[in-house]
Design an enzyme around this catalytic site. Structure first.
Site, PDB file in Angstrom:
ATOM      1  CG  ASP A  96      11.880   0.460 -80.136  1.00  0.00           C
ATOM      2  OD1 ASP A  96      13.120   0.370 -80.131  1.00  0.00           O
ATOM      3  OD2 ASP A  96      11.199   0.504 -79.099  1.00  0.00           O
ATOM      4  CG  ASP A 144      17.143   2.636 -82.584  1.00  0.00           C
ATOM      5  OD1 ASP A 144      18.292   3.108 -82.577  1.00  0.00           O
ATOM      6  OD2 ASP A 144      16.379   2.710 -81.604  1.00  0.00           O
ATOM      7  CG  ASP A 167      15.561   7.159 -73.574  1.00  0.00           C
ATOM      8  OD1 ASP A 167      15.491   7.436 -74.774  1.00  0.00           O
ATOM      9  OD2 ASP A 167      16.509   7.478 -72.862  1.00  0.00           O
TER      10      ASP A 167
END
Length: 464
Positions: free
Chosen positions: A117, A155, A305
């Site tokens: 991330d 991601d 989230d």
């Protein structure tokens, strides 16, 4: 858990996606021809997930029944996101072993790459890539030898803004090595790499990143874990990525689409603050699309989230918002095989009536420049899904139209892999760009979901 970064905030697509109740979870069923990808079978429902634990602990909560019936009843991915090299093998083995005993397919989301991330709200991962490989090796030793689905590093390929060229090369090598490590430990493991989503990087750029990270060793790629884009848009994007990979000499790759939160209307980018989101298609391997292995709930509905709540925490108000007003999933009859040895969940099953699945009525392919269509119906109390197979005659099709009449009171609420002329009565479904050309004697599929009683097997097909 994966979070929408500011980059994704700007690019998030906010269209409407259909909520298609395709399969129930928590029971074993056989899915044969309905599954057009390379995966076939019932997905595993984790009896110890955060949502199941919340429902069990809060039976009197006014939100509990909705959350129980529409979220806790469904198979979702188990995330492995803690750096625990000494215990990860036993954790994986226990989870996979329970799924094997239930004769179902587990979904495991690996989220441990170094600098994940890019240091955002879901920062963490292995301290360095050498230790990451140790962790992956231990993880792989717990996978057994039956089918498992691995969502490898959400991601990690779509979000690379924090990496310099050397770090990017090292990450690509680490993901490629992890893929081969997992496949070597369990040849029946299906491994999918990060494909971002349809409103992030282009299909060509996504294909380039997948190739650099060793997608040739994997089974394909996954999309939409970090967004809420409609399933149809993700499917179109996936086909473009597959086409680009084919142009690079990398063939046979398939897509996974996360449908856990893509059934709602437009609104603010962050799911934590958005009350317009809804769960999308219920998880299934029966996609009816040769390019798509499964629709999965990778991001568990109700888990935050990192906007209003801590990333990864289960929030019942989020879960209720996602599930409220959405049709219940269908239920299915219990399996005829011996029951699983694991204890059944303590939560009550959904009260909806079991579905009736009508077998498709097929007709011989027409001769000449014509086509035929057959309908396979999955009906439950108050709603249905229909899968339609279009078959070309002895000549290629370069476009088709299928006409289907719905019974009175029935209406479609979503269509995939086709365009529809209306929502009730007699509806004409026409091909979209990627499935208009059908080779002689070959078939393609589309589907739709609706309320009320679904159509019979009768359907007419006209070549363009």
């Amino acid at each position: 858990m994966a979070i929408l970064s500011p980059l994704r905030r700007r690019s998030a697509a906010l269209g409407v996606a259909a909520v298609a109740a395709v399969t129930a979870a928590g029971v074993s069923l056989t899915i044969g021809d309905a599954s057009a990808g390379t995966v076939s079978g019932s997905l595993y429902r984790d009896p110890s997930s955060a949502v199941v634990r919340w429902v069990a602990a809060n039976p009197g909560d006014s939100r509990a029944a909705v959350i129980r019936d529409k979220i806790a009843s469904q198979p979702q991915a188990r995330w492995f996101a803690n750096f625990n090299p000494s215990t990860i093998q036993s954790e994986v083995s226990g989870f996979v072993g329970a799924a094997n005993a239930a004769q179902q397919i587990p979904v495991l989301s690996v989220y441990e790459i170094t600098n994940r991330d890019c240091g955002g709200a879901s920062a963490g991962g292995a301290p360095d890539l050498n230790q990451y490989q140790t962790w992956v090796s231990n993880f792989a030793r717990g996978l057994g030898n039956q089918t498992v689905l691995i969502i490898l590093e959400t991601d990690s390929l779509a979000l690379q803004t924090c990496l310099n060229s050397g770090e990017l090369s090292a990450r690509n090598q680490a993901i490629s090595t992890a893929t081969r490590t997992i496949k070597s430990a369990n040849p029946n493991a299906k491994v999918y790499l990060d494909g971002g989503h349809s409103t992030w990087n282009s299909a060509g750029e996504t294909a380039n990143r997948l190739r650099a990270a060793g997608v040739q060793y994997a089974d394909g790629f996954f999309t939409n874990v970090s967004n809420f884009n409609p399933t149809s848009g993700e499917a179109n994007f996936g086909r473009a990525v597959i086409s680009a990979l084919n142009g690079m000499g990398i063939s046979g790759k398939r897509q996974i689409i996360d449908t856990s939160r893509n059934g709602g209307a437009s609104g603010d980018w962050c799911a934590d603050d958005n009350t317009d989101r809804r769960i999308g298609m219920y998880p299934t391997t029966a996609t009816g699309d040769a390019n798509i292995d499964a629709y999965l709930w990778v991001k568990p509905p109700g888990e935050a989230d990192g906007c209003r709540y801590t990333a990864g925490s289960f929030q019942p108000d989020l879960a209720f918002s996602l599930a409220n007003g959405v049709p219940n999933p269908p239920t299915t009859a219990p399996p005829t095989t011996a029951p699983p040895t694991t204890a059944p969940p303590t939560t009550a099953p959904p009260t909806t009536a079991p579905p009736t699945t009508a077998p498709p009525t097929t007709t011989p392919p027409p001769t000449g420049n014509g086509c035929s269509a057959s309908v396979s119906l999955n009906q439950w109390s108050g709603g249905f899904t229909a899968s339609v197979t279009v078959t070309a005659g002895s000549a290629d099709l370069n476009g088709w139209t299928v006409t289907i009449t719905l019974p009175g009171g029935a209406a479609t609420t979503g269509v995939w892999s086709a365009q529809a002329s209306g929502t009730s009565g007699t509806i004409r479904f026409t091909n979209v760009s990627y499935n208009g050309h059908v080779g002689a004697g070959q078939s393609t599929n589309f589907g739709f979901q609706g309320t009320g009683t679904g159509p019979g097997a009768a359907a007419s097909c006209t070549a363009a």
